[in-house]
Motif scaffolding. Structure first.
Motif, PDB file in Angstrom:
ATOM      1  N   GLU A 196      40.437  30.364 -11.366  1.00 20.59           N
ATOM      2  CA  GLU A 196      40.788  30.073 -12.772  1.00 20.59           C
ATOM      3  C   GLU A 196      41.762  28.910 -12.872  1.00 20.59           C
ATOM      4  O   GLU A 196      41.776  28.186 -13.865  1.00 20.59           O
ATOM      5  CB  GLU A 196      41.424  31.308 -13.423  1.00 20.59           C
ATOM      6  CG  GLU A 196      40.420  32.363 -13.838  1.00 20.59           C
ATOM      7  CD  GLU A 196      41.079  33.727 -14.013  1.00 20.59           C
ATOM      8  OE1 GLU A 196      42.303  33.780 -14.266  1.00 20.59           O
ATOM      9  OE2 GLU A 196      40.365  34.746 -13.863  1.00 20.59           O
ATOM     10  N   ALA A 197      42.596  28.752 -11.845  1.00 23.04           N
ATOM     11  CA  ALA A 197      43.565  27.651 -11.852  1.00 23.04           C
ATOM     12  C   ALA A 197      42.902  26.332 -11.469  1.00 23.04           C
ATOM     13  O   ALA A 197      43.548  25.285 -11.495  1.00 23.04           O
ATOM     14  CB  ALA A 197      44.722  27.960 -10.899  1.00 23.04           C
ATOM     15  N   GLY A 198      41.619  26.365 -11.113  1.00 29.19           N
ATOM     16  CA  GLY A 198      40.879  25.133 -10.848  1.00 29.19           C
ATOM     17  C   GLY A 198      40.517  24.896  -9.392  1.00 29.19           C
ATOM     18  O   GLY A 198      39.881  23.901  -9.067  1.00 29.19           O
ATOM     19  N   PHE A 199      40.919  25.824  -8.498  1.00 31.30           N
ATOM     20  CA  PHE A 199      40.649  25.608  -7.070  1.00 31.30           C
ATOM     21  C   PHE A 199      39.186  25.890  -6.716  1.00 31.30           C
ATOM     22  O   PHE A 199      38.563  26.788  -7.289  1.00 31.30           O
ATOM     23  CB  PHE A 199      41.563  26.491  -6.210  1.00 31.30           C
ATOM     24  CG  PHE A 199      42.995  26.021  -6.207  1.00 31.30           C
ATOM     25  CD1 PHE A 199      43.396  24.999  -5.358  1.00 31.30           C
ATOM     26  CD2 PHE A 199      43.928  26.569  -7.082  1.00 31.30           C
ATOM     27  CE1 PHE A 199      44.710  24.545  -5.367  1.00 31.30           C
ATOM     28  CE2 PHE A 199      45.242  26.114  -7.101  1.00 31.30           C
ATOM     29  CZ  PHE A 199      45.636  25.100  -6.246  1.00 31.30           C
ATOM     30  N   ALA A 200      38.681  25.118  -5.749  1.00 33.01           N
ATOM     31  CA  ALA A 200      37.333  25.337  -5.212  1.00 33.01           C
ATOM     32  C   ALA A 200      37.452  25.853  -3.787  1.00 33.01           C
ATOM     33  O   ALA A 200      38.543  25.829  -3.207  1.00 33.01           O
ATOM     34  CB  ALA A 200      36.578  24.007  -5.225  1.00 33.01           C
ATOM     35  N   ASP A 201      36.334  26.285  -3.226  1.00 36.42           N
ATOM     36  CA  ASP A 201      36.296  26.793  -1.836  1.00 36.42           C
ATOM     37  C   ASP A 201      37.373  27.840  -1.593  1.00 36.42           C
ATOM     38  O   ASP A 201      38.058  27.817  -0.554  1.00 36.42           O
ATOM     39  CB  ASP A 201      36.509  25.654  -0.809  1.00 36.42           C
ATOM     40  CG  ASP A 201      35.497  24.552  -0.960  1.00 36.42           C
ATOM     41  OD1 ASP A 201      34.342  24.873  -1.282  1.00 36.42           O
ATOM     42  OD2 ASP A 201      35.871  23.383  -0.771  1.00 36.42           O
ATOM     43  N   VAL A 202      37.553  28.736  -2.550  1.00 40.52           N
ATOM     44  CA  VAL A 202      38.631  29.730  -2.418  1.00 40.52           C
ATOM     45  C   VAL A 202      38.192  30.817  -1.440  1.00 40.52           C
ATOM     46  O   VAL A 202      37.080  31.338  -1.531  1.00 40.52           O
ATOM     47  CB  VAL A 202      38.955  30.353  -3.795  1.00 40.52           C
ATOM     48  CG1 VAL A 202      40.003  31.447  -3.645  1.00 40.52           C
ATOM     49  CG2 VAL A 202      39.440  29.278  -4.762  1.00 40.52           C
ATOM     50  N   ARG A 203      39.062  31.117  -0.500  1.00 45.07           N
ATOM     51  CA  ARG A 203      38.774  32.167   0.480  1.00 45.07           C
ATOM     52  C   ARG A 203      40.010  33.024   0.643  1.00 45.07           C
ATOM     53  O   ARG A 203      41.139  32.544   0.494  1.00 45.07           O
ATOM     54  CB  ARG A 203      38.496  31.575   1.866  1.00 45.07           C
ATOM     55  CG  ARG A 203      37.404  30.569   1.912  1.00 45.07           C
ATOM     56  CD  ARG A 203      36.123  31.196   2.500  1.00 45.07           C
ATOM     57  NE  ARG A 203      34.935  30.553   1.941  1.00 45.07           N
ATOM     58  CZ  ARG A 203      34.569  29.305   2.188  1.00 45.07           C
ATOM     59  NH1 ARG A 203      35.254  28.576   3.007  1.00 45.07           N
ATOM     60  NH2 ARG A 203      33.503  28.779   1.626  1.00 45.07           N
ATOM     61  N   SER A 204      39.771  34.294   0.982  1.00 43.60           N
ATOM     62  CA  SER A 204      40.924  35.128   1.343  1.00 43.60           C
ATOM     63  C   SER A 204      40.599  35.850   2.649  1.00 43.60           C
ATOM     64  O   SER A 204      39.430  36.074   2.977  1.00 43.60           O
ATOM     65  CB  SER A 204      41.251  36.133   0.232  1.00 43.60           C
ATOM     66  OG  SER A 204      40.269  37.117   0.149  1.00 43.60           O
ATOM     67  N   GLU A 205      41.631  36.164   3.383  1.00 38.55           N
ATOM     68  CA  GLU A 205      41.460  36.945   4.615  1.00 38.55           C
ATOM     69  C   GLU A 205      42.655  37.867   4.750  1.00 38.55           C
ATOM     70  O   GLU A 205      43.739  37.567   4.235  1.00 38.55           O
ATOM     71  CB  GLU A 205      41.339  36.015   5.839  1.00 38.55           C
ATOM     72  CG  GLU A 205      42.393  34.936   5.902  1.00 38.55           C
ATOM     73  CD  GLU A 205      42.040  33.812   6.884  1.00 38.55           C
ATOM     74  OE1 GLU A 205      42.591  33.852   7.975  1.00 38.55           O
ATOM     75  OE2 GLU A 205      41.236  32.933   6.539  1.00 38.55           O
ATOM     76  N   GLU A 206      42.415  38.997   5.408  1.00 37.20           N
ATOM     77  CA  GLU A 206      43.497  39.976   5.601  1.00 37.20           C
ATOM     78  C   GLU A 206      43.589  40.307   7.072  1.00 37.20           C
ATOM     79  O   GLU A 206      42.588  40.259   7.787  1.00 37.20           O
ATOM     80  CB  GLU A 206      43.182  41.275   4.868  1.00 37.20           C
ATOM     81  CG  GLU A 206      43.119  41.181   3.376  1.00 37.20           C
ATOM     82  CD  GLU A 206      42.640  42.505   2.791  1.00 37.20           C
ATOM     83  OE1 GLU A 206      43.484  43.377   2.537  1.00 37.20           O
ATOM     84  OE2 GLU A 206      41.421  42.659   2.602  1.00 37.20           O
ATOM     85  N   ASP A 207      44.777  40.693   7.478  1.00 40.28           N
ATOM     86  CA  ASP A 207      44.936  41.176   8.847  1.00 40.28           C
ATOM     87  C   ASP A 207      46.020  42.236   8.870  1.00 40.28           C
ATOM     88  O   ASP A 207      46.898  42.252   7.996  1.00 40.28           O
ATOM     89  CB  ASP A 207      45.309  40.032   9.774  1.00 40.28           C
ATOM     90  CG  ASP A 207      44.484  40.085  11.048  1.00 40.28           C
ATOM     91  OD1 ASP A 207      44.119  41.213  11.460  1.00 40.28           O
ATOM     92  OD2 ASP A 207      44.201  39.024  11.612  1.00 40.28           O
ATOM     93  N   VAL A 208      45.940  43.082   9.888  1.00 40.22           N
ATOM     94  CA  VAL A 208      46.929  44.156  10.035  1.00 40.22           C
ATOM     95  C   VAL A 208      47.983  43.700  11.036  1.00 40.22           C
ATOM     96  O   VAL A 208      47.644  43.190  12.104  1.00 40.22           O
ATOM     97  CB  VAL A 208      46.259  45.458  10.521  1.00 40.22           C
ATOM     98  CG1 VAL A 208      47.301  46.539  10.779  1.00 40.22           C
ATOM     99  CG2 VAL A 208      45.229  45.930   9.516  1.00 40.22           C
TER     100      VAL A 208
END
Ligand SMILES: C[S@@+](CC[C@H](N)C(=O)[O-])C[C@H]1O[C@@H](n2cnc3c(N)ncnc32)[C@H](O)[C@@H]1O
Length: 271
Positions: A196-208
């Motif tokens: 929504e803020a205008g970013f492209a190629d947005v990815r998320s990752e999580e780790d423990v």
């Protein structure tokens, strides 16, 4: 939210665990030689330091933080560095305190921004970026950070903190607004906010990551955490209560560490 001298985030930021997490965030920035980077909510400057090490040909890093106590520590460590500078300011006003940049890092800052303001903070960072520039953020307070098997630890810790305080005629402050860090979002919400803020190629990752007693103890020296966890304005008392209770719970539950997830989100300003 009180920034109190002597209760900065610094002790936590120097833990090996936190170094690993911040290194991972910095690696997501992929800065080209000559780039200018904004380390928004820089605290005592760990991400700034790691950025300068990881990308030796960086143009410069500008650290921005509203806490003069945090900035004093950052300047003590890196004030001499020819390519680091530090300015007082809030993420909400970032466009007014720093010029155009090629990358933005928000290292464990988003959960200190009220939820209703997170969109405009990301938009402000987006507008600061050159086309193709990257933003990378991480957070340890989000929906999903707590693993189900660790709930018992948090409940026991709160209970033991309360018992410690009551034994000294005090108590937790329960009647209050929820701390900003508990205005949690899911990983998907973070991705949507970025888009929504205008970013492209947005990815998320999580780790423990496994938190030892020493890691939690370092966090107990941070005013914002103490205030959020106990509701107490007497940060010294809250810090001592949380620390004593932590030792009790690690011992009673026979723990060597407590696992917790960390979220990383990144995206690019479209060309
Ligand atoms: C958990 S600490 C992380 C510090 C540093 N980024 C690091 O990773 O070591 C959160 C930082 O966000 C800063 N902060 C709080 N509210 C902020 C705001 N509105 N804008 C920018 N920074 C903020 C705090 O002063 C603190 O230094």
């Amino acid at each position: 939210m009180a920034f109190i001298q002597g209760y900065e985030f610094d002790a936590m930021s120097r833990r090996p665990l936190y170094g690993d997490v911040t290194q991972r965030l910095v690696d997501l920035c992929a800065c080209a030689p000559g780039s200018v980077v904004a380390d928004v909510g820089c605290g005592s400057g760990l991400a700034t330091e790691l950025l300068l090490e990881r990308f030796p040909q960086l143009g410069s890093v500008v650290g921005i933080d509203p806490s003069d106590h945090e900035l004093a520590l950052a300047k003590e460590r890196l004030g001499h560095h020819p390519r680091a500078r530090f300015v007082t300011g809030r993420a909400q006003d970032v466009g007014a305190v720093v010029g155009p940049v090629d990358a933005v890092v928000l290292s464990n800052v988003m959960h200190q921004i009220p939820r209703a303001e997170r969109h405009s903070v990301l938009r402000g960072c987006h507008d600061l970026l050159a086309p193709g520039g990257r933003l990378a953020l991480n957070t340890l307070f989000y929906e999903g950070a707590v693993l189900p098997e660790s709930r018992r630890f948090y409940a026991a810790w709160l209970h033991a903190t309360r018992t410690w305080l009551r034994g000294r005629g005090g108590d937790l402050v329960l009647e209050r607004e929820a701390p900003v860090a508990l205005e949690t979002l899911t990983p998907g919400d973070h991705e949507a906010l970025m888009a929504e803020a205008g970013f492209a190629d947005v990815r998320s990752e999580e780790d423990v990551y496994a938190w030892t007693l020493e890691d939690w103890q370092a966090l107990c020296g941070y005013s914002i955490f103490v205030e959020g966890a106990t509701g107490l304005t007497d940060v010294d008392l809250g810090s001592r209560a949380l620390t004593a209770a932590l030792h009790t719970v690690f011992r009673d539950l026979g723990l060597s560490s407590v696992p917790r997830r960390w979220l990383f989100v990144h995206g690019t300003r479209q060309r």
